[in-house]
Each structure stands twice: as C-alpha cells, then as structure tokens.
Design an enzyme around this catalytic site. Structure first.
Site, PDB file in Angstrom:
ATOM      1  N   GLU A   1      -6.095   5.071   8.035  1.00  9.22           N
ATOM      2  CA  GLU A   1      -5.955   6.358   7.776  1.00  9.22           C
ATOM      3  C   GLU A   1      -7.148   7.078   7.004  1.00  9.22           C
ATOM      4  OE1 GLU A   1      -2.340   5.408   5.480  1.00  9.22           O
ATOM      5  OE2 GLU A   1      -1.482   4.954   7.440  1.00  9.22           O
TER       6      GLU A   1
ATOM      7  N   SER B   1       3.567  -2.394  10.186  1.00 10.55           N
ATOM      8  CA  SER B   1       5.065  -2.359  10.171  1.00 10.55           C
ATOM      9  C   SER B   1       5.490  -3.887  10.048  1.00 10.55           C
ATOM     10  CB  SER B   1       5.528  -1.996  11.765  1.00 10.55           C
ATOM     11  OG  SER B   1       4.980  -0.767  11.944  1.00 10.55           O
TER      12      SER B   1
ATOM     13  N   GLY C   1       2.931  -1.109   4.192  1.00 12.75           N
ATOM     14  CA  GLY C   1       3.068   0.338   3.661  1.00 12.75           C
ATOM     15  C   GLY C   1       4.716   0.692   3.568  1.00 12.75           C
ATOM     16  N   GLY C   2       5.578   1.117   4.705  1.00 10.82           N
ATOM     17  CA  GLY C   2       6.735   1.547   4.429  1.00 10.82           C
ATOM     18  C   GLY C   2       7.598   0.791   3.496  1.00 10.82           C
TER      19      GLY C   2
ATOM     20  N   HIS D   1      -9.165   1.755   5.005  1.00  7.96           N
ATOM     21  CA  HIS D   1      -7.895   1.773   5.627  1.00  7.96           C
ATOM     22  C   HIS D   1      -8.002   2.580   6.778  1.00  7.96           C
ATOM     23  CE1 HIS D   1      -3.606   2.679   6.507  1.00  7.96           C
ATOM     24  NE2 HIS D   1      -3.495   1.536   5.794  1.00  7.96           N
TER      25      HIS D   1
ATOM     26  N   GLY E   1       2.865   2.167  10.820  1.00  9.22           N
ATOM     27  CA  GLY E   1       3.648   3.439  10.611  1.00  9.22           C
ATOM     28  C   GLY E   1       4.622   3.723  11.770  1.00  9.22           C
TER      29      GLY E   1
ATOM     30  N   GLU F   1      -5.243  -4.790  10.483  1.00 10.67           N
ATOM     31  CA  GLU F   1      -4.349  -3.863  10.680  1.00 10.67           C
ATOM     32  C   GLU F   1      -4.396  -3.111  12.127  1.00 10.67           C
ATOM     33  OE1 GLU F   1      -2.350  -2.743   6.855  1.00 10.67           O
ATOM     34  OE2 GLU F   1      -3.769  -1.347   7.031  1.00 10.67           O
TER      35      GLU F   1
ATOM     36  N   ASN G   1       0.808  -1.103   0.100  1.00 11.17           N
ATOM     37  CA  ASN G   1       0.193  -0.012   0.104  1.00 11.17           C
ATOM     38  C   ASN G   1       0.950   1.283   0.025  1.00 11.17           C
ATOM     39  OD1 ASN G   1      -1.775   2.185   0.599  1.00 11.17           O
ATOM     40  ND2 ASN G   1      -2.504   1.578   2.549  1.00 11.17           N
ATOM     41  N   TRP G   2       1.022   1.843  -1.021  1.00 14.45           N
ATOM     42  CA  TRP G   2       1.893   2.800  -1.338  1.00 14.45           C
ATOM     43  C   TRP G   2       1.474   4.207  -0.646  1.00 14.45           C
ATOM     44  CZ3 TRP G   2       3.706   3.053  -7.272  1.00 14.45           C
ATOM     45  CH2 TRP G   2       4.706   1.987  -7.403  1.00 14.45           C
ATOM     46  N   LYS G   3       0.120   4.388  -0.255  1.00  8.86           N
ATOM     47  CA  LYS G   3      -0.513   5.615   0.386  1.00  8.86           C
ATOM     48  C   LYS G   3      -0.078   6.506  -0.544  1.00  8.86           C
ATOM     49  CE  LYS G   3       0.118   3.024   4.766  1.00  8.86           C
ATOM     50  NZ  LYS G   3       0.266   3.174   6.205  1.00  8.86           N
TER      51      LYS G   3
END
Ligand code: 13P
Length: 251
Positions: free
Chosen positions: A97, A213, A234-235, A95, A173, A167, A9-11
């Site tokens: 966010e 993470s 993500g990251g 998500h 993150g 999640e 997930n590149w966000k």
C-alpha cells in the site's frame, strides 16, 4: 527450527482507545502461547496506548513505517530514533500500500530498511508480485529482484534483524489467498535468493512470513508449509478471536 512470527498490520485502523480495547481483548486469548512471537504493528498515534495495554503480556508493539533520514525538514514523517526512544523494536517497511499509494520504490524501501537497521530495529520487509506479474509467470523474477534491491548494502550481520513478508498484492484485502503451495513456493524463491546473497546459514535462519487474506480458516494450512514462518495479517488482526486462532495455528 525457525520461530514463527504472527504479526498484525492494523493499517489505518483503530484510534488509541480502540487500540487499548483490542489489545486487552487479545491478551487473555494468547496468554501462555509462547511457541511463536506475537506482534501488532499499529499507527504511530496508537503506539503508547497499545504498549500500555500490552504491558506484562507476550504481545509486542511495532510501527508501520519509518523515514530514512535521521531528522530534518520532512513534514509528517517519523524517524527511527523517534521510534526506538518510544520503545518500538519492529517496523514494517515497503508494504504494497505504501508502494501503490505513496510512491514507495525499491530504492526508498532500501533507504528506510538501512536506516531502521542502523538504529537497531527489526524490519519486516514487505514484497510481492501484482496480479499481472503472477499471470505472466514472472513472480519468481519479481520477488528475487525486490529482495536484491530492497536489501542492497544490508550486511549479513544486519540481516539477522530482517524478516521478509511475502505479500502477493492480488491477495491483500481481496479475500483471495495464495494457496499454501503458492505461498510455500514463492517464500522458497525468496529464501533461495537470500542463500545466493548471504549463504546457506542466513537462508536457513531468516523468517519469511506470508501475508494476504490470511485468516482463522486458512492459517493452519499456510503456516504448516516449510518455507512459511508466520503471517502478516491485516483484516483478521482487527478481530481478537480470529487473530488468536491464527496464533493457535502457529503453536
Ligand atoms: P489482509 O490480511 O487484510 O489481506 O492484509 C494483508 C496485509 O496487507 C498485511 O500487511
């Protein structure tokens, strides 16, 4: 045996040229690794560049959100038919966010999920508890409730196109990861909720990912757990080498 799904997930990261470069870097690193599905969910404007770069590879390209209306006066939004016409099959919905910063609720998550499924898309439905809920010992109740509300009126047939991403919000993150045992246990609670709603076969078949993470160091242990059928990353999905190591862990 459930097939694992390793999804990035590149966000809100990567311009189209950066998207192209990253996919081209990942491609040779994951070539031939066909024991899991590999997906990047990318910003809308990156979709074409990412698809072009991924052409002929085992990498699929998905989106990060979709609106529930078919069309109309919803400035800034993207509909399911727009995505499917662009060749997009997978979309992330709900998500944390989106829930935290953009007013997404279980009700709107449910509407988006139904719209995407009606358009024939595959939905990665995200849910998970916040830190206070985990500390208060109500994680199981929270994820069971989200599962029920987010999938309200989704049919058993449609459920075949649903992937759930567990999640825990406190792990996103933050560098804090759920332990493999916590991830397994809570994914198991979600699976049991699916069993209560749709029966044993549906519960056995549904893909439940862990996200929060996940990285090249901890992926192996997390993905080894019985109830963890992949990762939503993500990251670490922004780094070709790290992402490919996670793919290796799912082989
Ligand atoms: P991080 O892997 O950066 O914690 O993000 C997880 C996530 O939110 C995936 O959807």
């Amino acid at each position: 045996m459930r097939r694992k799904l390793i999804a990035g997930n590149w966000k809100m990261n990567m311009t189209p040229s950066q998207a192209k470069a990253l996919i081209e870097e990942v491609k040779p690193l994951v070539a031939g690794k066909d024991n899991c599905d590999i997906l990047f969910c990318v910003p809308f404007v990156d979709i074409f560049a990412a698809q072009e770069a991924a052409k002929g590879s085992n990498i699929k390209i998905g989106a990060e959100n979709v609106h529930f209306a078919e069309k109309g006066a919803y400035t800034g939004e993207i509909s399911a038919s727009m995505l499917t016409e662009c060749g997009v099959e997978y979309v992330i919905i709900g998500h944390s966010e989106r829930r935290q910063y953009f007013g997404e609720t279980d009700e709107t998550v449910n509407l988006r999920t139904k719209a995407a499924l009606a358009a024939g898309m595959k939905v990665i439905l995200c849910l998970g508890e916040v830190k206070d809920q985990r500390l208060s010992g109500i994680t199981d109740e929270v994820v069971a409730m989200q599962t029920k509300l987010d999938l309200k009126d989704v049919t058993e047939e449609q459920l075949k196109n649903v992937i759930i991403a567990y999640e825990p919000v406190w792990a996103i993150g933050t560098g804090l990861t759920a332990t493999p045992e916590q991830a397994d246990e809570t994914c198991g609670v979600i699976r049991n909720t699916i069993k209560a709603l749709y029966g044993e076969k549906a519960a056995d078949e549904i893909i439940i990912q862990y996200g929060g993470s996940m990285n090249a160091q901890n992926a192996k242990e997390l993905l080894a757990k019985e109830n963890v059928d992949g990762g939503l990353i993500g990251g670490a999905s922004l780094k070709a080498k790290d992402f490919s190591i996670i793919v290796d862990c799912a082989q």
